[in-house]
Design a protein around this motif. Sequence first.
Motif, PDB file in Angstrom:
ATOM      1  N   GLU A 141       2.421 -10.507   4.034  1.00 41.78           N
ATOM      2  CA  GLU A 141       2.919  -9.375   3.285  1.00 41.78           C
ATOM      3  C   GLU A 141       2.654  -8.037   3.996  1.00 41.78           C
ATOM      4  O   GLU A 141       3.394  -7.025   4.059  1.00 41.78           O
TER       5      GLU A 141
ATOM      6  N   PHE B  69       6.228  -5.440   4.670  1.00 41.51           N
ATOM      7  CA  PHE B  69       6.274  -3.740   4.727  1.00 41.51           C
ATOM      8  C   PHE B  69       6.286  -2.886   5.951  1.00 41.51           C
ATOM      9  O   PHE B  69       7.440  -2.122   5.989  1.00 41.51           O
TER      10      PHE B  69
ATOM     11  N   SER C  23      12.661  -4.917 -10.763  1.00 44.65           N
ATOM     12  CA  SER C  23      11.856  -3.243 -10.565  1.00 44.65           C
ATOM     13  C   SER C  23      12.452  -2.964  -9.047  1.00 44.65           C
ATOM     14  O   SER C  23      11.815  -2.156  -8.721  1.00 44.65           O
TER      15      SER C  23
ATOM     16  N   ASP D  49      -4.279   0.511   2.683  1.00 47.33           N
ATOM     17  CA  ASP D  49      -5.070   0.078   2.048  1.00 47.33           C
ATOM     18  C   ASP D  49      -6.547  -0.783   3.955  1.00 47.33           C
ATOM     19  O   ASP D  49      -7.583  -0.367   3.838  1.00 47.33           O
TER      20      ASP D  49
ATOM     21  N   SER E 150       8.028   6.061   0.135  1.00 49.24           N
ATOM     22  CA  SER E 150       7.245   5.061  -1.564  1.00 49.24           C
ATOM     23  C   SER E 150       8.258   4.411  -2.593  1.00 49.24           C
ATOM     24  O   SER E 150       8.472   3.939  -3.094  1.00 49.24           O
TER      25      SER E 150
ATOM     26  N   ASN F  13       8.024   0.797  -2.211  1.00 50.32           N
ATOM     27  CA  ASN F  13       7.345   0.560  -3.169  1.00 50.32           C
ATOM     28  C   ASN F  13       8.411  -1.000  -3.832  1.00 50.32           C
ATOM     29  O   ASN F  13       7.659  -1.961  -4.423  1.00 50.32           O
TER      30      ASN F  13
ATOM     31  N   LEU G  63       9.495  -4.142  -2.305  1.00 50.48           N
ATOM     32  CA  LEU G  63       7.991  -4.600  -2.170  1.00 50.48           C
ATOM     33  C   LEU G  63       7.624  -5.522  -3.351  1.00 50.48           C
ATOM     34  O   LEU G  63       6.517  -5.920  -3.388  1.00 50.48           O
ATOM     35  N   GLY G  64       8.312  -5.369  -4.659  1.00 48.85           N
ATOM     36  CA  GLY G  64       7.425  -5.415  -5.929  1.00 48.85           C
ATOM     37  C   GLY G  64       6.158  -4.760  -6.657  1.00 48.85           C
ATOM     38  O   GLY G  64       5.811  -5.265  -7.414  1.00 48.85           O
ATOM     39  N   GLU G  65       5.919  -3.505  -5.605  1.00 48.98           N
ATOM     40  CA  GLU G  65       4.778  -2.283  -5.967  1.00 48.98           C
ATOM     41  C   GLU G  65       5.405  -1.387  -7.269  1.00 48.98           C
ATOM     42  O   GLU G  65       6.899  -1.025  -7.023  1.00 48.98           O
ATOM     43  N   SER G  66       5.080  -0.745  -7.838  1.00 47.26           N
ATOM     44  CA  SER G  66       4.817   0.185  -8.779  1.00 47.26           C
ATOM     45  C   SER G  66       5.022   1.465  -7.762  1.00 47.26           C
ATOM     46  O   SER G  66       4.046   1.660  -6.897  1.00 47.26           O
TER      47      SER G  66
ATOM     48  N   THR H  18       3.971   5.978  -8.404  1.00 42.38           N
ATOM     49  CA  THR H  18       3.507   6.076  -8.424  1.00 42.38           C
ATOM     50  C   THR H  18       3.974   7.023  -9.382  1.00 42.38           C
ATOM     51  O   THR H  18       4.554   8.186  -8.676  1.00 42.38           O
TER      52      THR H  18
END
Length: 273
Positions: A77, A81, A153, A207, A228, A232, A235-238, A240
């Motif tokens: 992970e 990143f 995505s 985090d 971001s 994001n 990395l397959g993240e949404s 915001t």
Amino acid sequence: MKSLTVTNSKAHSSSAIPDIADALSNFRLAALLGWQDVAQRYRRSRIGAFWLTINMGVLIGALGLVFGTIFNSPMREFLPFICIGLILWGYYTQIVSEGCTGFVANTDIILQLDIPFFTYILRVWYRNSVILAHNLVIFPVVLLIFWKPIGFSALIAVPGFIFVTLNMTWIALVLAILCTRYRDLIQIVQNIMQVMLYVTPIMWMPDHLPQSASHAMLTYNPFFHLVSVIRNPLLGESVTLLNWIAVAGLAVVGWAFALLLLHKYKARVAYWL
């Protein structure tokens, strides 16, 4: 002296918007200058600009292992990143740094030729975008090492990059004008960027911070949102809604200020060089 007079007489007759429009309509000139900058730097090198990719890859590997161990984060992970984060941060830092000297570095051309001022900003942007493309080769390699898939995505990173381009160009334009007038500002900007590296989640993940501390450091940090909207999706993240609002609002406000500054001080830039 004659060339200086001619340049400034034409500058008085043009406002900010025509200058930018002329630069965009003749984008090939900025692209040619930017490409020559990269080619000239590695003219007699067999590997060429990929030396930058190798250097970035070594840096990512070293910092990934060190900070991943410190934060006790799973490498599957953490390494992707920090990989995309460092690549983007290098891109932003170089545009900001070279934007500060965008006009100063082109003094001879500005004093002799009537070229739109925004062309020099596009030159900085294009040169660093070429380097960004070279460095992005590292990211899929890292994903393959950990067998980490990338989905559709990731395409959301494309509009993210458009917003990033809109923001980085106005930032470079503003800094080029201000740093031409106030040369000490260059050092101040470089120090600010060094501080921003540590308060932006590049070498640490959000985090890793307590909730109370992370809210202020992320919400009010423009570079967090600029990173971001590209990182994001990759990395397959949404992304915001706050990220989109921040980069869009920053672009609108920033360009309004940049146009005002260019319109007011364009005729004086050549005298400051």
